[in-house]
Design a protein around this motif. Sequence first.
Motif, PDB file in Angstrom:
ATOM      1  N   ARG A 204       0.895  -1.327  -0.120  1.00 39.95           N
ATOM      2  CA  ARG A 204       0.121   0.177   0.080  1.00 39.95           C
ATOM      3  C   ARG A 204       0.839   1.332  -0.059  1.00 39.95           C
ATOM      4  N   ILE A 205       1.956   1.125   0.721  1.00 44.49           N
ATOM      5  CA  ILE A 205       2.814   2.309   0.720  1.00 44.49           C
ATOM      6  C   ILE A 205       3.500   2.764  -0.434  1.00 44.49           C
ATOM      7  N   CYS A 206       4.009   1.360  -1.234  1.00 46.63           N
ATOM      8  CA  CYS A 206       4.525   1.241  -2.535  1.00 46.63           C
ATOM      9  C   CYS A 206       3.596   2.142  -3.677  1.00 46.63           C
ATOM     10  N   ASP A 207       2.302   1.848  -3.305  1.00 46.49           N
ATOM     11  CA  ASP A 207       1.220   2.607  -4.180  1.00 46.49           C
ATOM     12  C   ASP A 207       1.135   4.060  -4.042  1.00 46.49           C
ATOM     13  N   LEU A 208       1.177   4.462  -2.545  1.00 50.01           N
ATOM     14  CA  LEU A 208       0.935   5.804  -2.383  1.00 50.01           C
ATOM     15  C   LEU A 208       2.028   6.540  -2.553  1.00 50.01           C
ATOM     16  N   GLY A 212      -0.313   6.061  -6.738  1.00 49.30           N
ATOM     17  CA  GLY A 212      -1.254   5.028  -6.902  1.00 49.30           C
ATOM     18  C   GLY A 212      -1.192   4.190  -8.295  1.00 49.30           C
ATOM     19  N   ILE A 213      -0.284   4.520  -8.980  1.00 49.82           N
ATOM     20  CA  ILE A 213      -0.177   3.805 -10.260  1.00 49.82           C
ATOM     21  C   ILE A 213       0.250   2.580 -10.208  1.00 49.82           C
ATOM     22  N   ARG A 214      -0.474   1.375 -10.525  1.00 51.10           N
ATOM     23  CA  ARG A 214      -0.171   0.103 -10.556  1.00 51.10           C
ATOM     24  C   ARG A 214       0.367  -0.550 -11.880  1.00 51.10           C
ATOM     25  N   GLY A 215      -0.104   0.250 -12.872  1.00 53.15           N
ATOM     26  CA  GLY A 215       0.482  -0.244 -14.294  1.00 53.15           C
ATOM     27  C   GLY A 215       0.196   0.807 -15.268  1.00 53.15           C
ATOM     28  N   PRO A 216       0.650   0.754 -16.301  1.00 50.15           N
ATOM     29  CA  PRO A 216       0.588   1.692 -17.711  1.00 50.15           C
ATOM     30  C   PRO A 216      -0.840   2.346 -17.747  1.00 50.15           C
ATOM     31  N   GLU A 217      -1.657   1.332 -17.318  1.00 50.91           N
ATOM     32  CA  GLU A 217      -3.200   1.732 -17.521  1.00 50.91           C
ATOM     33  C   GLU A 217      -4.016   1.920 -16.203  1.00 50.91           C
ATOM     34  N   ALA A 220      -4.854   2.892  -9.287  1.00 54.98           N
ATOM     35  CA  ALA A 220      -5.704   2.254  -8.080  1.00 54.98           C
ATOM     36  C   ALA A 220      -6.075   3.066  -6.884  1.00 54.98           C
ATOM     37  N   PHE A 221      -4.964   3.940  -6.512  1.00 52.40           N
ATOM     38  CA  PHE A 221      -5.033   4.909  -5.425  1.00 52.40           C
ATOM     39  C   PHE A 221      -4.918   6.410  -5.668  1.00 52.40           C
ATOM     40  N   VAL A 222      -5.428   7.179  -4.854  1.00 47.97           N
ATOM     41  CA  VAL A 222      -5.156   8.738  -4.857  1.00 47.97           C
ATOM     42  C   VAL A 222      -3.877   8.865  -4.094  1.00 47.97           C
TER      43      VAL A 222
END
Length: 366
Positions: A204-208, A212-217, A220-222
């Motif tokens: 979750r921290i890696c996303d934040l 919030g980018i999980r992949g090129p398209e 997932a998160f703000v």
Amino acid sequence: MSETINVTRSSLPDYEEYCAEIRSIWDSHWLTNMGEKHEALEKALGEYLGAPCVTLLTNGHLALENVLEALELHGEIITSPFTFASTTHAIVRSGCTPVFCDVDPETYTIDPKKLEALITERTVAILPIHVYGNLCDVDAIARIAEKHGLKVVYDAAHAFGVKKDGVSAACFGDAAMFSFHATKVFHTIEGGAVCCKDPALRERICDLKNFGIRGPEEVAFVGGNAKMNEFSAAMGLCNLRHLDAWLEERRAVVEHYRARLGGVPGLRLNAVQPGVQSNYAYFPVVFDGCKYTRDEVFARLAEQNIIARKYFYPITNSFDCYRGRPGFDPEATPVARYVGDRVLTLPLYVGLAPDDVDRICDIILG
Ligand SMILES: *Cc1c(COP(=O)(O)O)cnc(C)c1O
């Protein structure tokens, strides 16, 4: 007049060593966004700190803000005011309310005996600080947190490399934040990390930290942006190689201070905690009834171009920016206030000459 001695001086690897480390960055043109240096440093720190999960961030403060957000904390967080601005600001900036618990008079860390009385139905977490590398009473805090279903996030900015009975400061609580600011024992120029046991929290921290980018398209998160760049990670890789030697040098400085200042009436030195492996990060002295007051010692040193630091002063619940806010009252944390009014951290860094330590002690003892 002799050269200025500051309270700290950043350690550096050899210039050539750093140049060799960043050569591959030039070759790849990959400057940030979780490149090879970032990956290598995360792995190396996981091993050094004995932490199951590590994620690197831009600095310690954003590490703290991101971990509070990742844990989805909303409500009151019990902390102590004897800390750097960052700890209290992170709680407030995350939308939570800090509730100030007083500190232990020996270790300056949160006093678990006073903690439980501050828990309300709105309490969601405890955010204790390992002040000067002194470890909090992690066992008592864990018991209280478990009993009341609270999260525990440690501000371990001062505790890189500190261990209790062989267990690293990275391993206590739900998460521990480290700062790799240039002035810390281990640094990446600017930088920080969160260590935790739960891979989902790390994820979750890696996303934040990357919008919030999980992949090129897929977004997932703000999230925001709190990524460590490759040049900082390269500095960390170099510094980690020297760390054990640097800690040894710091230990020698600390022992020199202790030999000169230990046992002097009215001078209180930092507690030595049984079973705790120190990182010799700071040398705080509490001036309590000796020849000079803290402020007099500060001024006498400054006259000789020696810049000590009133750290931590003022305590965070007396900051101007919080004046008038309910719950921000230094009188409610009398031990923190007492120590904050009397403490001075003395110059301590790799390369501080024994003669300078003697000169500092001579001025203090007057
Ligand atoms: C240094 C420090 C921080 C903030 O870390 P940065 O990397 O400077 O953002 C937070 N808490 C404490 C106790 C610190 O000493």
